[in-house]
Enzyme design. Structure first.
Site, PDB file in Angstrom:
ATOM      1  N   GLU A  53       0.812  -1.208   0.000  1.00 35.75           N
ATOM      2  CA  GLU A  53       0.000   0.000   0.000  1.00 35.75           C
ATOM      3  C   GLU A  53       0.843   1.253   0.000  1.00 35.75           C
ATOM      4  O   GLU A  53       0.579   2.212  -0.684  1.00 35.75           O
ATOM      5  CB  GLU A  53      -0.917  -0.011   1.221  1.00 35.75           C
ATOM      6  CG  GLU A  53      -2.227   0.733   1.027  1.00 35.75           C
ATOM      7  CD  GLU A  53      -2.125   2.227   1.152  1.00 35.75           C
ATOM      8  OE1 GLU A  53      -1.247   2.684   1.889  1.00 35.75           O
ATOM      9  OE2 GLU A  53      -2.938   2.917   0.529  1.00 35.75           O
ATOM     10  N   HIS A 115      -0.887   0.900   7.118  1.00 36.53           N
ATOM     11  CA  HIS A 115      -1.507   1.616   5.996  1.00 36.53           C
ATOM     12  C   HIS A 115      -0.469   2.617   5.488  1.00 36.53           C
ATOM     13  O   HIS A 115       0.568   2.174   5.009  1.00 36.53           O
ATOM     14  CB  HIS A 115      -2.780   2.254   6.565  1.00 36.53           C
ATOM     15  CG  HIS A 115      -3.788   2.682   5.559  1.00 36.53           C
ATOM     16  ND1 HIS A 115      -5.048   3.083   5.926  1.00 36.53           N
ATOM     17  CD2 HIS A 115      -3.745   2.793   4.219  1.00 36.53           C
ATOM     18  CE1 HIS A 115      -5.739   3.408   4.852  1.00 36.53           C
ATOM     19  NE2 HIS A 115      -4.963   3.250   3.802  1.00 36.53           N
ATOM     20  N   HIS A 134      -4.318   0.148  12.023  1.00 39.06           N
ATOM     21  CA  HIS A 134      -5.733   0.061  12.382  1.00 39.06           C
ATOM     22  C   HIS A 134      -5.979  -1.160  13.258  1.00 39.06           C
ATOM     23  O   HIS A 134      -6.629  -2.105  12.827  1.00 39.06           O
ATOM     24  CB  HIS A 134      -6.600  -0.023  11.123  1.00 39.06           C
ATOM     25  CG  HIS A 134      -6.433   1.134  10.204  1.00 39.06           C
ATOM     26  ND1 HIS A 134      -6.957   2.376  10.458  1.00 39.06           N
ATOM     27  CD2 HIS A 134      -5.787   1.250   9.016  1.00 39.06           C
ATOM     28  CE1 HIS A 134      -6.644   3.195   9.474  1.00 39.06           C
ATOM     29  NE2 HIS A 134      -5.936   2.541   8.584  1.00 39.06           N
ATOM     30  N   ASN A 168      -5.507   7.627   7.086  1.00 31.60           N
ATOM     31  CA  ASN A 168      -5.148   6.980   5.837  1.00 31.60           C
ATOM     32  C   ASN A 168      -3.630   7.047   5.658  1.00 31.60           C
ATOM     33  O   ASN A 168      -2.961   6.045   5.573  1.00 31.60           O
ATOM     34  CB  ASN A 168      -5.884   7.663   4.675  1.00 31.60           C
ATOM     35  CG  ASN A 168      -5.705   6.945   3.359  1.00 31.60           C
ATOM     36  OD1 ASN A 168      -4.583   6.795   2.892  1.00 31.60           O
ATOM     37  ND2 ASN A 168      -6.786   6.478   2.760  1.00 31.60           N
ATOM     38  N   ASN A 224      -6.481  11.413   0.649  1.00 32.47           N
ATOM     39  CA  ASN A 224      -5.728  10.180   0.644  1.00 32.47           C
ATOM     40  C   ASN A 224      -4.250  10.471   0.891  1.00 32.47           C
ATOM     41  O   ASN A 224      -3.872  10.805   2.002  1.00 32.47           O
ATOM     42  CB  ASN A 224      -5.982   9.471  -0.688  1.00 32.47           C
ATOM     43  CG  ASN A 224      -5.782   7.987  -0.574  1.00 32.47           C
ATOM     44  OD1 ASN A 224      -4.775   7.525  -0.100  1.00 32.47           O
ATOM     45  ND2 ASN A 224      -6.754   7.217  -0.999  1.00 32.47           N
ATOM     46  N   ASP A 270      -4.072   8.449  -5.555  1.00 29.15           N
ATOM     47  CA  ASP A 270      -3.934   7.804  -4.258  1.00 29.15           C
ATOM     48  C   ASP A 270      -2.744   8.374  -3.490  1.00 29.15           C
ATOM     49  O   ASP A 270      -2.823   9.476  -2.961  1.00 29.15           O
ATOM     50  CB  ASP A 270      -3.831   6.282  -4.468  1.00 29.15           C
ATOM     51  CG  ASP A 270      -4.077   5.499  -3.198  1.00 29.15           C
ATOM     52  OD1 ASP A 270      -3.663   5.964  -2.134  1.00 29.15           O
ATOM     53  OD2 ASP A 270      -4.666   4.413  -3.257  1.00 29.15           O
ATOM     54  N   ASN A 271      -1.625   7.692  -3.458  1.00 30.26           N
ATOM     55  CA  ASN A 271      -0.499   8.193  -2.667  1.00 30.26           C
ATOM     56  C   ASN A 271       0.464   9.014  -3.528  1.00 30.26           C
ATOM     57  O   ASN A 271       0.639   8.764  -4.704  1.00 30.26           O
ATOM     58  CB  ASN A 271       0.222   7.030  -2.002  1.00 30.26           C
ATOM     59  CG  ASN A 271       1.145   7.512  -0.908  1.00 30.26           C
ATOM     60  OD1 ASN A 271       1.157   8.680  -0.545  1.00 30.26           O
ATOM     61  ND2 ASN A 271       1.949   6.607  -0.399  1.00 30.26           N
TER      62      ASN A 271
HETATM   63  C1  NAG Z   1       3.322   7.679   0.142  1.00 30.69           C
HETATM   64  O1  NAG Z   1       4.292   7.041  -0.616  1.00 30.69           O
HETATM   65  C2  NAG Z   1       5.508   7.742  -0.677  1.00 30.69           C
HETATM   66  C3  NAG Z   1       6.361   7.134  -1.728  1.00 30.69           C
HETATM   67  O2  NAG Z   1       7.107   6.088  -1.336  1.00 30.69           O
HETATM   68  C4  NAG Z   1       6.139   7.760   0.673  1.00 30.69           C
HETATM   69  O3  NAG Z   1       7.304   8.524   0.604  1.00 30.69           O
HETATM   70  C5  NAG Z   1       5.193   8.370   1.658  1.00 30.69           C
HETATM   71  O4  NAG Z   1       5.657   8.144   2.944  1.00 30.69           O
HETATM   72  C6  NAG Z   1       3.817   7.800   1.566  1.00 30.69           C
HETATM   73  N1  NAG Z   1       2.983   8.563   2.389  1.00 30.69           N
HETATM   74  C7  NAG Z   1       2.834   9.854   2.277  1.00 30.69           C
HETATM   75  C8  NAG Z   1       2.831  10.586   3.536  1.00 30.69           C
HETATM   76  O5  NAG Z   1       2.679  10.410   1.224  1.00 30.69           O
END
Ligand code: NAG
Ligand code: NAG
Ligand code: NAG
Ligand code: NAG
Ligand code: NAG
Length: 356
Positions: A53, A115, A134, A168, A224, A270-271
């Site tokens: 994830e 998560h 969670h 999240n 997200n 998403d991320n």
């Molecule tokens: C989302 O993914 C990135 C890429 O690896 C990571 O650096 C980050 O910790 C993650 N969470 C956030 C806070 O964006």
């Protein structure tokens, strides 16, 4: 007369439901099919089959990956099994994953449900890993110290707060200090499905430090991923169901103010990950959210990665770097670059490593 009013109300009600159904499908981008965009020399990472994830690549190539997320209402290939944190060294020719051992007295491994993750490296080069978890469907932030020699994570503390009810993702700005997104839907995705349906936009971003916790941005239609620019001056927030990325200026008092108009995409964002060298923003996306929320192996969730260059300017350059119909990779959530390679993670499926 009463009958007429009732009929009118009924008609209005049905009309509203129809409108919401149309807008719901739009928010999920249900009609979207992917046009394949391929990358060279892709291979799946051995040992990741139940999700990746979130992931974070340290400047030295060591990578943390959260795996085994159980999100209510979303597919899992290993339900009821606790999640793990994996470590991978991207400097190796053929990098393999290793499960990090978790130590510490008060940590319940059997309810670990990791998560979003984020790291913070202090002046002594100590690496802290902050993990949204969670346990029993609640939300906590678990703080660990990374012990490289021992290949383990020492659990230091569990953070809970009433302003952190359905977490999240998070981005650390200190060992015990972060911005986090509350998506509102974790825990009760079923109970709250009518709220998703109506698009009530009840999710928000919180700033947390031990003596100061507050909401710094709100009214998101499912907030997200969250991340920060390499110079620490700007914070990026992905609004999944509105298909938007918001850019905020971060102030000395930790408040956030919108820097410019948000960016809109034809995909569910998403991320977010930020290239520490170029500042480019990389986003793991779901081209078609309907396939993610109602899983069908014959019509699997699709994957997509976008790169945003010059995000702070008036003319950011957006490139779809990878797009795939789910035959190879289902439901991408995150993509991050290291030395000309791209590592793509997913909600509950595999992880893919490609050349750029
Ligand atoms: C989302 O993914 C990135 C890429 O690896 C990571 O650096 C980050 O910790 C993650 N969470 C956030 C806070 O964006
Ligand atoms: C640890 O978590 C499991 C699963 O939620 C629970 O059944 C158990 O009671 C917990 N143990 C402790 C010591 O809290
Ligand atoms: C860094 O290490 C020094 C010496 O061991 C110690 O005094 C200091 O508190 C440490 N700083 C942090 C931020 O941990
Ligand atoms: C925080 O700083 C910003 C920018 O300097 C200022 O506009 C805002 O009023 C401050 N907010 C609080 C709560 O102090
Ligand atoms: C996905 O694309 C591949 C290759 O183009 C094709 O063979 C496959 O049938 C497609 N699958 C779906 C579910 O659309």
């Amino acid at each position: 007369m009463a009958k007429l009013i009732l009929l009118t109300l009924l008609g209005l009600g049905l009309g509203l439901i129809r409108n919401h159904r149309v807008s719901f499908k739009k928010r999920l981008n249900a009609a979207r099919e992917v046009t394949p965009v391929e990358l060279p020399n892709c291979r799946l990472i051995k040992g990741i089959d139940t999700g990746s994830e979130d992931l974070e690549i340290l400047p030295n190539g060591l990578t943390f990956i959260s795996t085994g997320l159980q999100y209510p209402g979303v597919k899992s290939f290993e339900p009821n099994k606790p999640g793990k944190i994996l470590l991978m060294d991207l400097n190796k020719e053929d990098p393999a994953v290793l499960e990090l051992k978790i130590t510490g007295n008060n940590f319940n491994l059997s309810s670990f449900n990791p998560h979003g993750i984020s790291t913070f490296t202090d002046k002594n080069n100590t690496v802290y890993l902050l993990v949204v978890s969670h346990p029993d469907l609640k939300s906590t932030v678990e703080l660990f110290k990374f012990q490289e020699e021992e290949k383990s994570l020492l659990h230091l503390k569990t953070i809970r707060h009433e302003l952190l009810p359905n977490l999240n993702d998070l981005v650390a700005v200190g060992p015990e200090q972060f911005y986090a997104t509350n998506d509102h839907y974790f825990v009760d995705l079923y109970l709250r499905s009518w709220e998703v349906y109506l698009g009530l936009a009840w999710s928000y971003v919180v700033y947390y430090s031990p003596n100061d916790v507050r909401v710094v941005a709100d009214r998101f239609d499912f907030a997200n991923g969250i991340n920060i620019s390499p110079d620490g001056r700007y914070v990026y927030v992905a609004e999944l169901l509105a298909h938007k990325i918001h850019v905020y200026e971060k102030h000395a008092n930790w408040t956030l103010t919108p820097l410019k108009k948000s960016l809109t995409f034809n995909t569910l964002v998403d991320n977010i990950s930020v290239d520490p060298v170029t500042g480019d923003v990389w986003v793991g996306c779901h081209p078609n959210g309907m396939r993610l929320f109602s899983y069908d192996e014959k019509n699997p969730p699709t994957s997509e990665v976008i790169q945003i260059q010059n995000i702070l300017t008036d003319e950011p350059k957006v490139t779809v770097v990878y797009s795939e119909n789910g035959t190879v990779l289902q439901g991408s959530t995150v993509a991050s670059v290291y030395k000309g390679k791209l590592l793509i993670g997913t909600v509950f499926h595999k992880a893919l490593y490609c050349e750029l």
